[in-house]
Design a protein around this motif. Structure first.
Motif, mmCIF file in Angstrom:
data_model
loop_
_atom_site.group_PDB
_atom_site.id
_atom_site.type_symbol
_atom_site.label_atom_id
_atom_site.label_comp_id
_atom_site.label_asym_id
_atom_site.label_seq_id
_atom_site.Cartn_x
_atom_site.Cartn_y
_atom_site.Cartn_z
ATOM 1 N N PHE A 35 0.832 -1.201 0.000
ATOM 2 C CA PHE A 35 0.000 0.000 0.000
ATOM 3 C C PHE A 35 0.869 1.254 0.000
ATOM 4 O O PHE A 35 1.722 1.436 0.866
ATOM 5 C CB PHE A 35 -0.906 -0.014 1.232
ATOM 6 N N ALA A 36 0.654 2.114 -0.978
ATOM 7 C CA ALA A 36 1.465 3.327 -1.090
ATOM 8 C C ALA A 36 1.185 4.317 0.039
ATOM 9 O O ALA A 36 2.021 5.165 0.331
ATOM 10 C CB ALA A 36 1.226 4.010 -2.435
ATOM 11 N N ALA A 37 0.026 4.237 0.657
ATOM 12 C CA ALA A 37 -0.293 5.108 1.806
ATOM 13 C C ALA A 37 -0.111 6.573 1.466
ATOM 14 O O ALA A 37 0.676 7.281 2.077
ATOM 15 C CB ALA A 37 0.538 4.718 3.026
ATOM 16 N N PHE A 38 -0.802 7.033 0.494
ATOM 17 C CA PHE A 38 -0.879 8.377 -0.091
ATOM 18 C C PHE A 38 0.288 8.724 -0.989
ATOM 19 O O PHE A 38 0.312 9.767 -1.625
ATOM 20 C CB PHE A 38 -1.142 9.483 0.952
ATOM 21 N N GLY A 39 1.278 7.862 -1.083
ATOM 22 C CA GLY A 39 2.312 8.030 -2.102
ATOM 23 C C GLY A 39 3.428 8.991 -1.795
ATOM 24 O O GLY A 39 4.298 9.211 -2.627
ATOM 25 N N GLY A 40 3.427 9.554 -0.607
ATOM 26 C CA GLY A 40 4.522 10.442 -0.247
ATOM 27 C C GLY A 40 4.152 11.910 -0.288
ATOM 28 O O GLY A 40 3.003 12.278 -0.552
ATOM 29 N N TRP A 41 5.143 12.740 -0.052
ATOM 30 C CA TRP A 41 4.956 14.187 0.041
ATOM 31 C C TRP A 41 5.413 14.866 -1.241
ATOM 32 O O TRP A 41 6.481 14.583 -1.765
ATOM 33 C CB TRP A 41 5.720 14.729 1.248
#
Length: 374
Positions: free
Chosen positions: A341-347
């Motif tokens: 799961f990328a979990a929003f993919g970062g900042w």
């Protein structure tokens, strides 16, 4: 940070952000101030501040970083930009949020800037982050500064002492946690924790539960998703798959700190750096954080798994769980379905479309600087 194609770049998505010579010329932005809003803490805000000092010395632009609690980032940016207040020039936020802000016409299109930028190398950004983190509707509306997905970390020395193998599934995770919970993991004479997960309400705990659900509910690859029926957009949460994910997530509490329901990400990081966690659900930060001066208890002892899987998956037609097979989970390996799961993919950083042009030029140049390889 530049998110590289190498395994190191993928697994250490939240390592210290790096920069290189700015695309801008010396003194080009004298007198220009770029106001940035982001989350608190050294991993994101701290590196923006440090690179901002370097950028100011090189270009003259003053970089001002304002930190607000995670839950306030999106509404503050949305309100500031949609009302035309424009006190924020750059938002550094969860990459997935860009879609909604862009739908309201609030994000500057960065492709024209990129076309004239000979410093940035977008091929140096891993495809997932380049195509899904930075682009909206095929256009580059954000630049990544930190690529993220959730992983499971484990103390190899602790597992070895207990005769346990690294987990492959969430059931394995619970089994390992039960065997190591209460062991003294840092030599202070006190029992420590089999599992550490940030579970504070109204913070980032909702990402962790999705990490549990993904391999149970998503079986056909990233195009399938695991929240909605793609054809009808009806939620697919009320079923045995998500029920099992919540049950597994709840059971981890038996092996966690007694105050775990009130722990945010910074709290669990403090525990693992103190050597008190045998297993940990986290983003890419623990890798570099183990090198900090206050993490000597775990230095060189921390290992990572990209994602845990499941031996049962959701049959979407019936809402029931069925054993994994190549027909229902074609990407499965040895009877286990994986869906990291990328979990929003970062900042990522986005430039306010409503800012004046000189400020937008400086804002893009700074984000480019943050994104460039060292």
């Amino acid at each position: 940070m530049t998110i590289r194609k190498s395994l190191l770049g993928l697994t250490a998505g939240a390592m210290a952000l790096v920069g290189a010579a700015p695309a801008a010329m010396a003194g080009e932005f004298d007198g220009v101030t770029v106001n940035i809003l982001t989350r608190p803490g050294y991993v994101i805000a701290g590196r923006l501040v440090e690179r901002g000092v370097e950028f100011q010395e090189a270009t003259g632009a003053k970089i001002v970083v304002t930190e607000v609690p995670y839950a306030e980032i999106f509404p503050k940016i949305q309100s500031d930009w949609s009302t035309g207040t424009n006190s924020i020039d750059v938002g550094v936020f969860a990459a997935g949020w860009g879609v909604e802000l862009d739908a309201a016409g609030l994000l500057e299109d960065l492709d024209p800037y990129i076309a004239k930028d000979d410093k940035i190398d977008l091929d140096d950004v891993a495809p997932y982050f380049r195509e899904f983190g930075q682009k909206v509707g095929g256009k580059t509306k954000l630049l990544m500064v930190d690529g993220d997905f959730q992983m499971v970390y484990y103390r190899k020395d602790v597992l070895d002492a207990a005769g346990a193998q690294p987990p492959k599934t969430w059931e394995d995770y619970l089994d390992v946690a039960s065997k190591i919970h209460g062991k003294d993991m840092n030599g202070d004479g006190e029992g420590d924790f089999g599992s550490c997960i940030f579970k504070k309400r109204n913070a980032q705990s909702y990402f962790a539960i999705q990490t549990f659900a993904a391999p149970i509910v998503q079986t056909q690859g990233t195009g399938q998703g695991f929240h909605f029926n793609n054809a009808t957009m009806k939620p697919i949460v009320n079923n045995d798959g998500w029920k099992k994910a919540f049950e597994l997530y709840k059971e981890t509490g038996k092996y966690g700190p007694p105050e775990e329901l009130n722990l945010d990400i910074g709290d669990t990081r403090a525990l693992f750096k103190a050597g008190r966690c045998g297993l940990l659900v986290e983003w890419g930060d623990p890798g570099p954080l183990q090198l900090d001066d206050d993490a000597t208890a775990i230095k060189g002892k921390l290992y990572a798994i990209s994602g845990l899987g499941s031996r049962e998956v959701l049959d979407r037609a019936t809402g029931k769980l069925v054993p994994v097979s190549k027909s229902n989970a074609p990407h499965s390996i040895d009877g286990i379905n994986y869906a990291p799961f990328a979990a929003f993919g970062g900042w990522a950083g986005a430039v306010n479309k409503g800012a004046d042009q000189k400020t937008k030029d400086a804002a893009y140049a700074f984000l480019s600087y943050m994104n460039q390889s060292a």
